[in-house]
Design a protein around this motif. Structure first.
Motif, PDB file in Angstrom:
ATOM      1  N   UNK A  18     -56.206 -23.321 -43.094  1.00 54.88           N
ATOM      2  CA  UNK A  18     -56.731 -24.636 -43.458  1.00 54.88           C
ATOM      3  C   UNK A  18     -58.172 -24.534 -43.953  1.00 54.88           C
ATOM      4  N   UNK A  19     -58.390 -23.554 -44.808  1.00 53.03           N
ATOM      5  CA  UNK A  19     -59.700 -23.387 -45.431  1.00 53.03           C
ATOM      6  C   UNK A  19     -59.514 -22.759 -46.793  1.00 53.03           C
ATOM      7  N   UNK A  20     -60.437 -23.027 -47.678  1.00 49.71           N
ATOM      8  CA  UNK A  20     -60.337 -22.455 -49.013  1.00 49.71           C
ATOM      9  C   UNK A  20     -60.955 -21.063 -49.017  1.00 49.71           C
ATOM     10  N   UNK A  21     -60.578 -20.298 -50.000  1.00 52.00           N
ATOM     11  CA  UNK A  21     -61.088 -18.937 -50.089  1.00 52.00           C
ATOM     12  C   UNK A  21     -62.504 -18.913 -50.641  1.00 52.00           C
ATOM     13  N   UNK A  22     -63.280 -17.976 -50.171  1.00 48.83           N
ATOM     14  CA  UNK A  22     -64.652 -17.775 -50.600  1.00 48.83           C
ATOM     15  C   UNK A  22     -64.637 -17.071 -51.951  1.00 48.83           C
ATOM     16  N   UNK A  23     -65.628 -17.373 -52.761  1.00 52.80           N
ATOM     17  CA  UNK A  23     -65.744 -16.721 -54.074  1.00 52.80           C
ATOM     18  C   UNK A  23     -65.702 -15.203 -53.906  1.00 52.80           C
ATOM     19  N   UNK A  24     -64.927 -14.558 -54.751  1.00 53.13           N
ATOM     20  CA  UNK A  24     -64.813 -13.103 -54.716  1.00 53.13           C
ATOM     21  C   UNK A  24     -63.705 -12.587 -53.805  1.00 53.13           C
ATOM     22  N   UNK A  25     -63.067 -13.483 -53.068  1.00 55.66           N
ATOM     23  CA  UNK A  25     -62.037 -13.060 -52.126  1.00 55.66           C
ATOM     24  C   UNK A  25     -60.842 -12.452 -52.836  1.00 55.66           C
ATOM     25  N   UNK A  26     -60.412 -13.060 -53.936  1.00 53.40           N
ATOM     26  CA  UNK A  26     -59.256 -12.534 -54.671  1.00 53.40           C
ATOM     27  C   UNK A  26     -59.515 -11.101 -55.123  1.00 53.40           C
ATOM     28  N   UNK A  27     -60.703 -10.836 -55.620  1.00 55.31           N
ATOM     29  CA  UNK A  27     -61.025  -9.484 -56.083  1.00 55.31           C
ATOM     30  C   UNK A  27     -61.036  -8.489 -54.925  1.00 55.31           C
ATOM     31  N   UNK A  56     -58.051 -12.485 -42.556  1.00 55.96           N
ATOM     32  CA  UNK A  56     -58.468 -12.960 -41.231  1.00 55.96           C
ATOM     33  C   UNK A  56     -59.729 -12.225 -40.781  1.00 55.96           C
ATOM     34  N   UNK A  57     -59.736 -10.920 -40.941  1.00 58.45           N
ATOM     35  CA  UNK A  57     -60.911 -10.127 -40.568  1.00 58.45           C
ATOM     36  C   UNK A  57     -62.110 -10.492 -41.439  1.00 58.45           C
ATOM     37  N   UNK A  58     -61.864 -10.730 -42.719  1.00 62.61           N
ATOM     38  CA  UNK A  58     -62.937 -11.104 -43.643  1.00 62.61           C
ATOM     39  C   UNK A  58     -63.550 -12.448 -43.236  1.00 62.61           C
ATOM     40  N   UNK A  59     -62.707 -13.415 -42.879  1.00 60.64           N
ATOM     41  CA  UNK A  59     -63.207 -14.710 -42.428  1.00 60.64           C
ATOM     42  C   UNK A  59     -64.009 -14.590 -41.129  1.00 60.64           C
ATOM     43  N   UNK A  60     -63.558 -13.759 -40.227  1.00 63.13           N
ATOM     44  CA  UNK A  60     -64.307 -13.541 -38.978  1.00 63.13           C
ATOM     45  C   UNK A  60     -65.679 -12.963 -39.269  1.00 63.13           C
ATOM     46  N   UNK A  61     -65.735 -12.047 -40.212  1.00 63.89           N
ATOM     47  CA  UNK A  61     -67.011 -11.449 -40.581  1.00 63.89           C
ATOM     48  C   UNK A  61     -67.947 -12.509 -41.159  1.00 63.89           C
ATOM     49  N   UNK A  62     -67.438 -13.353 -42.017  1.00 62.85           N
ATOM     50  CA  UNK A  62     -68.248 -14.412 -42.615  1.00 62.85           C
ATOM     51  C   UNK A  62     -68.714 -15.397 -41.551  1.00 62.85           C
ATOM     52  N   UNK A  63     -67.802 -15.771 -40.641  1.00 61.85           N
ATOM     53  CA  UNK A  63     -68.158 -16.705 -39.577  1.00 61.85           C
ATOM     54  C   UNK A  63     -69.225 -16.149 -38.646  1.00 61.85           C
TER      55      UNK A  63
END
Length: 66
Positions: A18-27, A56-63
């Motif tokens: 339930x969140x949008x992807x951060x810029x650069x995530x697709x790459x 999931x790990x990437x979002x945890x890192x950002x958070x």
């Protein structure tokens, strides 16, 4: 590898998290999954699962940075 696992992963993750992807995530995700593909993982379903774990790990890192 076609982009199906990348697209599927992003679609599922946006719905479940339930969140949008951060810029650069697709790459980043594309590079990660391509590396796995080149290392021998050819199953698109397994690549999707690995992609979901990666996001999931990437979002945890950002958070944790906020």
């Amino acid at each position: 590898m076609d982009t199906l696992p990348v697209d599927r992963t992003l679609s599922i993750y946006e719905t479940l998290a339930d969140r949008s992807v951060v810029r650069g995530t697709r790459e980043r995700l594309s590079k990660h999954l391509m590396k796995m593909y080149l290392e021998g993982e050819k199953d698109p379903h397994r690549l999707t699962v690995h992609g979901l774990s990666y996001l999931r790990a990437f979002d945890r890192q950002i958070d944790s940075q906020n």
